[in-house]
Design a protein around this motif. Structure first.
Motif, short mmCIF file in Angstrom:
data_model
loop_
_atom_site.label_atom_id
_atom_site.label_comp_id
_atom_site.label_asym_id
_atom_site.label_seq_id
_atom_site.Cartn_x
_atom_site.Cartn_y
_atom_site.Cartn_z
N PRO A 102 0.86 -1.28 0.06
CA PRO A 102 0.08 -0.02 0.17
C PRO A 102 0.95 1.26 0.18
O PRO A 102 1.71 1.49 1.05
CB PRO A 102 -0.87 -0.17 1.30
N PRO A 103 0.80 2.11 -0.96
CA PRO A 103 1.46 3.46 -1.10
C PRO A 103 1.35 4.31 0.21
O PRO A 103 2.28 5.02 0.34
CB PRO A 103 1.14 4.07 -2.22
N GLU A 104 0.00 4.00 0.63
CA GLU A 104 -0.27 5.17 2.06
C GLU A 104 0.46 4.94 2.99
O GLU A 104 0.70 5.70 3.97
CB GLU A 104 -1.65 4.97 1.94
N LEU A 105 1.07 3.70 3.01
CA LEU A 105 1.77 3.23 4.25
C LEU A 105 3.13 4.22 4.45
O LEU A 105 3.58 4.42 5.55
CB LEU A 105 2.14 1.93 4.28
N MET A 106 3.75 4.65 3.16
CA MET A 106 5.03 5.42 3.08
C MET A 106 4.67 6.78 4.03
O MET A 106 5.75 7.32 4.65
CB MET A 106 5.27 5.79 1.70
N ALA A 107 3.40 7.30 4.38
CA ALA A 107 3.37 8.57 4.98
C ALA A 107 3.64 8.39 6.53
O ALA A 107 4.56 8.89 7.24
CB ALA A 107 1.97 9.24 4.94
N GLN A 108 3.37 7.04 6.84
CA GLN A 108 3.58 6.30 8.42
C GLN A 108 5.12 6.16 8.32
O GLN A 108 5.78 6.44 9.41
CB GLN A 108 2.94 5.32 8.69
N MET A 109 5.77 5.66 7.43
CA MET A 109 7.28 5.36 7.40
C MET A 109 8.07 6.67 7.46
O MET A 109 8.96 6.97 8.19
CB MET A 109 7.53 4.72 6.04
N TYR A 110 7.51 7.71 6.65
CA TYR A 110 8.06 8.91 6.79
C TYR A 110 8.09 9.63 8.18
O TYR A 110 9.38 10.02 8.58
CB TYR A 110 7.44 9.98 5.70
N GLY A 111 7.14 9.46 8.90
CA GLY A 111 6.90 9.98 10.24
C GLY A 111 8.13 9.33 11.23
O GLY A 111 8.62 10.22 11.86
#
Length: 320
Positions: A102-111
């Motif tokens: 899921p690409p949306e998981l990258m935002a949490q990774m960025y955090g």
């Protein structure tokens, strides 16, 4: 303004690219407003219209997309290394072109990256795939965790977010016939693991053949584990002890009962068993020797045919 480079290896993904590109652009809304994006799309010698689809994505986002066109198929991990060499971001992410991650998981990774973690792993807690594909994947990661890298998360991972420093270290190592994701963990940086459910592929068919999976298993085990060599030594020592004891038994039997049967069947069973072990041992040793020879040749991991820079310009070809 931090810059995120998203690296996507592509191989026969012409049907995936239009969908994947829009999912990536939609996921940008989940990031802080000051983050800039760069998409490094690596065409791994595809024989279909993947390159045309990538160039269409570049025309849609001319300031964000860099297309690295390789001269031939070198495998997804070498294609990822090529993407890392051409990425310019402060942090990088690697995901697949088939939207199973899921690409949306990258935002949490960025955090987590902002909190100081240089490596963030998307850990496959479960997967929608069923049948032999799931069993093979689970077996592969089980073997890797118990025989090679004990500090990797259960379920495996191939969705990663990492710092530029990690990327530079991987590029400096110039590792061959290895697993680039496990190499990041091997470097020793503290990491965060985020569990997620891997999606079932819905567009196109996977080119991840059984032969490629077997090669990946061998490359990963032999790159990060000495267990195969140690197992040969232990088995050889055990067989030597058994052979010695059996030799004393035969000598004693001959001294006590000279007329006992010669034991031809037993001898043949022992001979065939030992011969089979020797051939297996030579095969394992040969795998290690071949990898040493491949490293000594120092051939490039990949050959870049052309780099399509953001804005539609053709950039210089960098050496691996």
């Amino acid at each position: 303004m931090p810059k995120l480079s998203v690296i996507i290896p592509c191989y026969y993904n012409e049907a995936n690219i239009p969908v994947t590109s829009q999912e990536l652009l939609a996921a940008e809304r989940l990031f802080p407003a000051d983050v800039t994006f760069e998409y490094v799309m690596v065409d791994d010698g595809s024989g279909d219209q993947t390159l045309a689809a990538l160039l269409a994505f570049q025309r849609q986002c001319p300031d964000k997309v860099r297309v690295v066109e390789l001269a031939g198929n070198v495998g997804s991990y070498n294609a990822i290394v090529a993407g890392m060499a051409h990425a310019t971001g402060d942090c990088l992410a690697v995901t697949g072109a088939d939207l199973q991650d899921p690409p949306e998981l990258m935002a949490q990774m960025y955090g987590y990256w902002q909190q100081g973690f240089r490596l963030v792993l998307g850990n496959r807690q479960d997967r929608e795939e069923t049948g032999p594909a799931r069993w093979l994947a689970d077996t592969f990661h089980w073997l890797m965790k118990r025989l090679a890298l004990r500090n990797i998360p259960d379920g495996g991972f191939d969705f990663v977010f990492f710092d530029r420093q990690v990327a530079n270290e991987v590029l400096r190592l110039h590792e061959r016939n290895s697993n680039v994701f496990y190499l990041m963990v091997w470097l020793g940086y503290a990491y965060v693991s985020i569990p997620y459910v891997r999606r079932k592929r819905s567009i196109g068919r996977s080119r991840w053949t059984l032969g490629k999976k077997v090669k990946l298993l061998l490359d990963s085990l032999l790159s990060f584990s000495f267990v195969p060599i140690r197992a040969i030594s232990l088995i050889g020592l055990s067989l030597g002890i058994i052979a010695t004891l059996y030799g004393f038994y035969i000598i004693g039997l001959r001294l006590v009962s000279p007329n006992e049967p010669q034991g031809w069947t037993t001898l043949m069973v022992v001979l065939l068993f030992v011969s089979a072990f020797q051939m297996t041992a030579l095969g394992v040793i040969g795998e290690y020797v071949w990898r040493g020879l491949d490293a000594a040749r120092n051939r490039p991991l990949y050959v870049v045919k052309q780099v399509h820079e953001p804005g539609g310009q053709t950039g210089p070809v960098s050496l691996p």
